[in-house]
Scaffold this motif. Structure first.
Motif, mmCIF file in Angstrom:
data_model
loop_
_atom_site.group_PDB
_atom_site.id
_atom_site.type_symbol
_atom_site.label_atom_id
_atom_site.label_comp_id
_atom_site.label_asym_id
_atom_site.label_seq_id
_atom_site.Cartn_x
_atom_site.Cartn_y
_atom_site.Cartn_z
ATOM 1 N N GLY A 76 17.284 17.194 12.080
ATOM 2 C CA GLY A 76 18.425 17.947 12.601
ATOM 3 C C GLY A 76 19.697 17.606 11.859
ATOM 4 O O GLY A 76 19.691 16.821 10.900
ATOM 5 N N ASP A 80 23.379 15.643 15.592
ATOM 6 C CA ASP A 80 22.340 15.761 16.611
ATOM 7 C C ASP A 80 21.394 14.560 16.629
ATOM 8 O O ASP A 80 20.347 14.605 17.286
ATOM 9 C CB ASP A 80 21.507 17.031 16.387
ATOM 10 C CG ASP A 80 22.305 18.291 16.637
ATOM 11 O OD1 ASP A 80 23.253 18.228 17.428
ATOM 12 O OD2 ASP A 80 21.993 19.323 16.025
ATOM 13 N N ARG A 81 21.742 13.504 15.910
ATOM 14 C CA ARG A 81 20.848 12.341 15.849
ATOM 15 C C ARG A 81 20.812 11.620 17.199
ATOM 16 O O ARG A 81 21.678 11.851 18.058
ATOM 17 C CB ARG A 81 21.288 11.398 14.733
ATOM 18 C CG ARG A 81 22.622 10.707 14.967
ATOM 19 C CD ARG A 81 23.100 10.049 13.670
ATOM 20 N NE ARG A 81 24.272 9.203 13.874
ATOM 21 C CZ ARG A 81 25.504 9.662 14.014
ATOM 22 N NH1 ARG A 81 25.732 10.967 13.986
ATOM 23 N NH2 ARG A 81 26.515 8.832 14.179
ATOM 24 N N PRO A 82 19.816 10.758 17.406
ATOM 25 C CA PRO A 82 19.700 10.064 18.695
ATOM 26 C C PRO A 82 20.870 9.106 18.938
ATOM 27 O O PRO A 82 21.621 8.748 18.019
ATOM 28 C CB PRO A 82 18.382 9.290 18.561
ATOM 29 C CG PRO A 82 17.644 9.972 17.462
ATOM 30 C CD PRO A 82 18.683 10.480 16.519
ATOM 31 N N ASN A 106 19.065 13.363 21.655
ATOM 32 C CA ASN A 106 20.151 14.100 21.014
ATOM 33 C C ASN A 106 21.447 13.670 21.692
ATOM 34 O O ASN A 106 21.639 13.903 22.882
ATOM 35 C CB ASN A 106 19.939 15.607 21.149
ATOM 36 C CG ASN A 106 20.963 16.412 20.362
ATOM 37 O OD1 ASN A 106 22.154 16.112 20.363
ATOM 38 N ND2 ASN A 106 20.510 17.465 19.700
ATOM 39 N N ARG A 107 22.343 13.048 20.938
ATOM 40 C CA ARG A 107 23.532 12.456 21.532
ATOM 41 C C ARG A 107 24.463 13.491 22.149
ATOM 42 O O ARG A 107 25.324 13.145 22.956
ATOM 43 C CB ARG A 107 24.295 11.628 20.494
ATOM 44 C CG ARG A 107 24.790 12.393 19.291
ATOM 45 C CD ARG A 107 25.483 11.427 18.326
ATOM 46 N NE ARG A 107 24.575 10.348 17.938
ATOM 47 C CZ ARG A 107 25.003 9.124 17.597
ATOM 48 N NH1 ARG A 107 26.293 8.850 17.592
ATOM 49 N NH2 ARG A 107 24.131 8.203 17.268
ATOM 50 N N HIS A 109 23.349 16.071 23.978
ATOM 51 C CA HIS A 109 22.721 16.634 25.175
ATOM 52 C C HIS A 109 22.383 15.483 26.127
ATOM 53 O O HIS A 109 21.287 14.918 26.085
ATOM 54 C CB HIS A 109 21.469 17.427 24.818
ATOM 55 C CG HIS A 109 21.752 18.626 23.969
ATOM 56 N ND1 HIS A 109 21.706 18.589 22.588
ATOM 57 C CD2 HIS A 109 22.120 19.886 24.301
ATOM 58 C CE1 HIS A 109 22.005 19.777 22.107
ATOM 59 N NE2 HIS A 109 22.267 20.572 23.121
ATOM 60 N N ARG A 140 11.039 18.544 21.686
ATOM 61 C CA ARG A 140 12.346 18.353 21.062
ATOM 62 C C ARG A 140 13.046 19.677 20.781
ATOM 63 O O ARG A 140 14.197 19.683 20.342
ATOM 64 C CB ARG A 140 12.201 17.569 19.756
ATOM 65 C CG ARG A 140 11.564 18.367 18.616
ATOM 66 C CD ARG A 140 11.290 17.472 17.422
ATOM 67 N NE ARG A 140 10.741 18.220 16.298
ATOM 68 C CZ ARG A 140 11.445 18.577 15.237
ATOM 69 N NH1 ARG A 140 12.725 18.272 15.161
ATOM 70 N NH2 ARG A 140 10.880 19.237 14.246
ATOM 71 N N ASN A 142 15.317 22.669 21.078
ATOM 72 C CA ASN A 142 16.550 22.893 21.818
ATOM 73 C C ASN A 142 16.747 24.388 22.011
ATOM 74 O O ASN A 142 16.759 25.153 21.046
ATOM 75 C CB ASN A 142 17.733 22.293 21.056
ATOM 76 C CG ASN A 142 19.062 22.618 21.705
ATOM 77 O OD1 ASN A 142 19.783 23.484 21.220
ATOM 78 N ND2 ASN A 142 19.377 21.956 22.795
#
Length: 426
Positions: A76, A80-82, A106-107, A109, A140, A142
């Motif tokens: 991504g 959108d990284r963790p 996803n940081r 969401h 995963r 979205n």
């Protein structure tokens, strides 16, 4: 909190050895209870191990293997990284022997997170298992990201499209690209907290944003919503062929729930409706109905029609009709005392499927002179020289809920759900 400062003997020795084994190699907190160094790399999908990199990339065989080095961690965008948030920082974590973190895949969401607890070694394993499971299962995906591509006709997917029926330009250009004013759109009903609490979301969907009056209510997880929308498009004419199917979902073969009612002097009535978001046919692109679904329908029928008392259908001479095939009604009609009584019955029926009444689809009709058209005591008629009494047409009668069952297309016999106000399916 457990105080380990006063520990001594074998307990202190075992704990110290365990904590030392778990320590990281860098300074700061990471050196105290080492997970932080791993966390930083995990969030960015490990973009830089200098000993293993060749020309700034991993020695892999595909571009995807080096997506992290191109600022696209986990496939991504960088934003959108963790994100990993720790709840009990050292030294508090050391005193307990474990650490607690919230893992956000996803940081951006926050509604999707996983609370994990364990030693640093255990946490490293759990985070990778959660992430891998999301990739394998497709969880995963979205919905918002998918919908942005969907409504615009997948403009960025250009390969293998030159001989397609859905071109980006020319005579066969996809209508979605040609006419942006009629693209699909959706409106979210649930907020982020509700999505986190219930595990699903509710949206209102328009196939054509220029036609405000034609919408459908959809609910489910992100993947289920995508499936619903694709089926609506397929059934409603998403094909590039000039021969388009009708803009209605098929009802034949959909699970059907029947409700039965009884009253005095052998009065009885029944009504039915279809379940449109489940199927028992594996060939139909809908979620398969399961035992848990049947238990849910049975419970909701009991709540609507037998709690605290049996619901009474006030039958009469007026007719309320309702046509909404998206909700499982193809022009059904009910005899009722008045519009209020009819709406009360229909609202409860819809509630079994978690649906709301669309008053724009209701029609009412009644005779100009009910007493003459439907006499309470109709006169006898003569048949073959004999006097024959006639039944009362559309009598004013109350019938109470009695039982409910569901019929599946692949089973020969219906399945009882509720009997005399008691759930019987378990």
């Amino acid at each position: 909190m457990t105080d380990t400062n006063n520990w001594s003997g074998i307990g202190r020795q075992v704990l110290d050895q365990f904590l030392n084994a778990e320590k990281g190699t860098s300074g700061g907190d990471a050196g105290q209870f080492g997970i932080d160094a791993f966390t930083d790399g995990f969030e960015d999908e490990f973009p830089g191990d200098s000993d293993d990199l060749i020309g700034g990339t991993y020695a892999g065989y595909s571009l995807e293997a080096n997506r992290a080095s191109e600022n696209r961690p986990w496939g991504g965008s960088y934003g959108d990284r963790p994100k990993i948030h720790e709840l009990n920082q050292p030294p508090a974590a050391q005193a307990l022997g474990w650490r607690v973190i919230d893992f956000y895949p996803n940081r951006d969401h926050k509604s999707e997170f996983y609370r994990l607890a364990g030693t640093p070694a255990e946490l490293r394993q759990m985070m990778q298992i959660v992430q891998a499971t999301r990739f394998v299962t497709g969880a995963r995906v979205n919905f918002e990201a998918w919908f942005e591509l969907w409504e615009k006709g997948f403009l960025y997917f250009t390969e293998n499209r030159s001989d397609s029926n859905f071109l980006l330009n020319g005579d066969k250009q996809w209508e979605r690209i040609k006419k942006p004013e009629s693209r699909p759109r959706f409106r979210e009903w649930t907020n982020s907290q509700q999505r986190a609490d219930y595990g699903f979301r509710v949206i209102e969907y328009w196939r054509d944003r220029s036609n405000e009056a034609e919408s459908v209510l959809l609910t489910g997880t992100d993947l289920q919503l995508i499936q619903h929308i694709i089926q609506i498009e397929y059934e409603g004419g998403g094909s590039a062929s000039k021969s388009q199917p009708k803009n209605w979902p098929p009802m034949k073969g959909q699970p059907e729930i029947k409700l039965y009612f009884r009253g005095e002097k052998r009065a009885q009535a029944e009504t039915s409706f279809r379940i449109m978001n489940k199927t028992d046919d594996p060939k139909i692109p809908l979620p398969l109905i399961g035992k848990s679904d049947l238990r849910t329908y049975a419970r909701k029928i009991k709540e609507q029609f037998a709690t605290p008392d049996l619901f009474v259908w006030e039958k009469g001479r007026e007719v309320l009709s309702y046509k909404n095939r998206w909700q499982g009604f193809d022009g059904q009609w009910w005899l009722c005392r008045n519009e209020t009584a009819g709406r009360s019955l229909l609202t409860k029926i819809l509630a079994v499927s978690d649906l709301n009444l669309d008053i724009s689809k209701i029609r009412m009709s009644k005779a100009v002179d009910e007493a003459t058209t439907f006499p309470t005591d109709p006169p006898d008629i003569t048949v073959l020289g004999q006097q024959v009494s006639q039944p009362t047409e559309r009598p004013l009668v109350d019938v109470a809920f009695w039982r409910a069952e569901i019929t599946l297309s692949k089973l020969a016999a219906p399945i009882p759900l509720v009997e005399r106000g008691t759930v019987v399916y378990d």
